[in-house]
Design an enzyme around this catalytic site. Structure first.
Site, short mmCIF file in Angstrom:
data_model
loop_
_atom_site.label_atom_id
_atom_site.label_comp_id
_atom_site.label_asym_id
_atom_site.label_seq_id
_atom_site.Cartn_x
_atom_site.Cartn_y
_atom_site.Cartn_z
N LYS A 231 23.80 19.11 -122.96
CA LYS A 231 22.53 19.75 -122.59
C LYS A 231 21.49 19.33 -123.61
CE LYS A 231 20.95 24.58 -122.04
NZ LYS A 231 21.41 25.98 -121.88
N LYS B 268 22.62 18.18 -118.59
CA LYS B 268 21.75 19.31 -118.27
C LYS B 268 20.47 19.28 -119.11
CE LYS B 268 21.55 24.40 -118.31
NZ LYS B 268 22.29 25.67 -118.39
#
Ligand SMILES: *[C@@H]1O[C@H](CO)[C@@H](O)[C@H](O)[C@H]1NC(C)=O
Ligand SMILES: *[C@@H]1O[C@H](CO)[C@@H](O)[C@H](O)[C@H]1NC(C)=O
Length: 268
Positions: A168, A204
């Protein structure tokens, strides 16, 4: 000094080529108009619909979960002939203390959208390992099926990697969040890792992604760098809180030819 210059030159080259790429991505992101609504609906299915506020309560978590289940107004979906496709967001993402509320609300809404939780001393990650592990355990016990772990960055900086399913970009609590240059580095690391090991790691981007247009740019970036096989919720998520309302506004505009007034999309 020569060595120093050389290094500067090399890093500038890398920097320039990344800037160049960013421009190319922005130019390419103008998805053809007739496909735009379809791509926006696809973007919805990648959203980790997020609320990470100190004042989150069970009622705003309920609202969030309702929105995750019904992300786009039903009549708009009907107009696009997409009302029976079961379009929902990919997950909801909440603090550990709110996992129970989210699980309960989603169950009441009769859906199995996963609950993700930012555990491990989010956002700084500077709490003891023992409490961080306990935090994960409790979030899972409450029904979270995905945990966004804040990693120990000193381990990263010294190259001591362990695996994970997803990487992420950011917590969304920093002044600079998900940027394209950083994303390209991460996507290429995912690609290299896949070539080396055959393992597919998800990506992400999160933090500051607010506009429908941005979400399309993220989709096309992932498509360009990793290919269509990464364009599924198992391998791609967009962490966002207000993005969904902009997507719904754009879809409203696409369907009706008008811009939505505030009362047109009251659940946004
Ligand atoms: C991060 O890892 C380093 C190296 O193992 C360790 O010394 C440090 O205590 C860790 N930090 C946290 C917050 O756990
Ligand atoms: C980063 O994300 C946070 C949370 O979405 C937002 O408050 C902040 O303004 C963002 N920063 C930038 C530069 O977009």
């Amino acid at each position: 000094p020569r060595l120093h210059n050389r290094r500067t030159w090399v890093s500038e080259c890398v920097f320039l080529s990344i800037l160049d790429l960013t421009e190319q991505i922005q130019a390419r992101r103008s998805v053809k108009k007739e496909w735009q609504a379809a791509w926006l609906l696809k973007a919805v299915t990648f959203i980790d619909l997020t609320t990470l506020s100190g004042d989150d309560t069970s009622s705003n978590i309920q609202r969030l979960c309702y929105k995750a289940k019904y992300p786009i107004r039903e009549d708009l979906l009907k107009a696009l002939n997409m009302h029976d496709k079961g379009i929902t967001t990919a997950a909801v993402c909440v603090y550990p203390a709110r996992v129970c509320d989210a699980v309960k609300a989603l169950k009441a809404a009769g859906c199995n959208i996963p609950v993700a939780s930012v555990a491990t001393g989010f956002p700084a990650g500077q709490t003891h390992l023992k409490t961080r592990l306990e935090e994960i355990r409790l979030a899972v016990e409450d029904g979270a099926t995905e945990i966004d772990v804040v990693i120990n960055r000193s381990l990263v900086l010294t190259g001591q990697w362990e695996g994970s399913d997803f990487i992420k970009t950011s917590t969304g609590k920093e002044t600079v969040n998900a940027t394209f240059p950083v994303a390209i580095v991460m996507l290429r690391a995912i690609r290299d890792f896949f070539w080396k090991t055959g393992n597919k790691i998800g990506f992400k981007p999160a933090g500051g992604i607010r506009s429908a247009k941005d979400s399309l740019a993220w989709l096309s970036l992932v498509k360009e760098e990793l290919g269509d096989e990464w364009l599924k919720p198992e391998l791609f998520r967009i962490g966002a809180s207000t993005l969904l309302s902009d997507i719904e506004r754009q879809i409203y505009h696409h369907v009706t030819g008008r811009y939505a007034a505030y009362h047109d999309l009251p659940m946004s």
